[in-house]
Write an enzyme that holds these catalytic residues in place. Sequence first.
Site, PDB file in Angstrom:
ATOM      1  N   LYS A  66      49.803  26.072 -14.865  1.00 22.50           N
ATOM      2  CA  LYS A  66      49.006  25.088 -14.122  1.00 22.50           C
ATOM      3  C   LYS A  66      49.832  24.454 -13.000  1.00 22.50           C
ATOM      4  O   LYS A  66      49.343  24.264 -11.882  1.00 22.50           O
ATOM      5  CB  LYS A  66      48.477  24.002 -15.060  1.00 22.50           C
ATOM      6  CG  LYS A  66      47.333  24.466 -15.949  1.00 22.50           C
ATOM      7  CD  LYS A  66      46.860  23.355 -16.870  1.00 22.50           C
ATOM      8  CE  LYS A  66      45.705  23.828 -17.751  1.00 22.50           C
ATOM      9  NZ  LYS A  66      45.231  22.765 -18.668  1.00 22.50           N
ATOM     10  N   SER A  86      49.905  20.097 -17.096  1.00 21.92           N
ATOM     11  CA  SER A  86      49.967  19.711 -18.501  1.00 21.92           C
ATOM     12  C   SER A  86      48.836  20.384 -19.264  1.00 21.92           C
ATOM     13  O   SER A  86      47.782  20.675 -18.698  1.00 21.92           O
ATOM     14  CB  SER A  86      49.862  18.183 -18.633  1.00 21.92           C
ATOM     15  OG  SER A  86      50.016  17.785 -19.982  1.00 21.92           O
ATOM     16  N   ASP A  87      49.070  20.630 -20.534  1.00 19.17           N
ATOM     17  CA  ASP A  87      48.027  21.196 -21.377  1.00 19.17           C
ATOM     18  C   ASP A  87      48.165  20.640 -22.784  1.00 19.17           C
ATOM     19  O   ASP A  87      49.273  20.362 -23.247  1.00 19.17           O
ATOM     20  CB  ASP A  87      48.106  22.725 -21.405  1.00 19.17           C
ATOM     21  CG  ASP A  87      46.814  23.338 -21.924  1.00 19.17           C
ATOM     22  OD1 ASP A  87      45.832  23.346 -21.168  1.00 19.17           O
ATOM     23  OD2 ASP A  87      46.773  23.774 -23.092  1.00 19.17           O
ATOM     24  N   THR A  88      47.020  20.466 -23.420  1.00 22.07           N
ATOM     25  CA  THR A  88      46.985  19.929 -24.786  1.00 22.07           C
ATOM     26  C   THR A  88      46.176  20.860 -25.671  1.00 22.07           C
ATOM     27  O   THR A  88      45.084  21.284 -25.288  1.00 22.07           O
ATOM     28  CB  THR A  88      46.343  18.523 -24.801  1.00 22.07           C
ATOM     29  OG1 THR A  88      47.110  17.649 -23.964  1.00 22.07           O
ATOM     30  CG2 THR A  88      46.306  17.949 -26.221  1.00 22.07           C
TER      31      THR A  88
END
Length: 198
Positions: free
Chosen positions: A60, A79-81
Amino acid sequence: MKLVLASGSPRRKELLGQLGFLKADNNTSFEFDILAADIDESHHAGESATDFVVRLAKEKALAGLALYGHDKQAVVLGSDTIVVQGETILGKPTDEANAAEILASLSGKRHQVMTAVALTDGTKTVSRLVTTQVQFCGLTEADILAYIATGEPMDKAGAYGIQGLGGNFVEAIDGSYSAVVGLPLVETRALLCEMQVL
């Protein structure tokens, strides 16, 4: 050096904005541009949950940098969750029935929320991974259906938002609250300092 948030998430925008007070004593404003970087978020066969979420955060950030333009001096944050229960990665629900399945599987149990954050300037890329343990209370079918009816679960990993109505179901957390919301503040601040943005 311009900071760019490669995310359309209002939660990440708000959390990143909270770090602005750190520049207040330097009499410089803390501003950042926002763009949504769409990437293929498919899970690769044999890829661990930790490798998966870190890869997505980096991709990203790099996609955001490509969109923003390499001719500009920028540091891009991606960011990734993900929500993980046992060996299963619980993504965003595909429909209401899937949301109900996910919430029923979380009921009365402990799961992990993994959030990775990455920063890149095109030459250097740095990242951190934060894992938080989350304990859900027991949910009745009526609880689940009432929550789904609000629409909140439908665009969230694990079918709930801790900062919203889903917080009613969170009995305890062990780790970073802001990471569960979508951006770990302590780790993000450290990366911004490392990349000399703060």
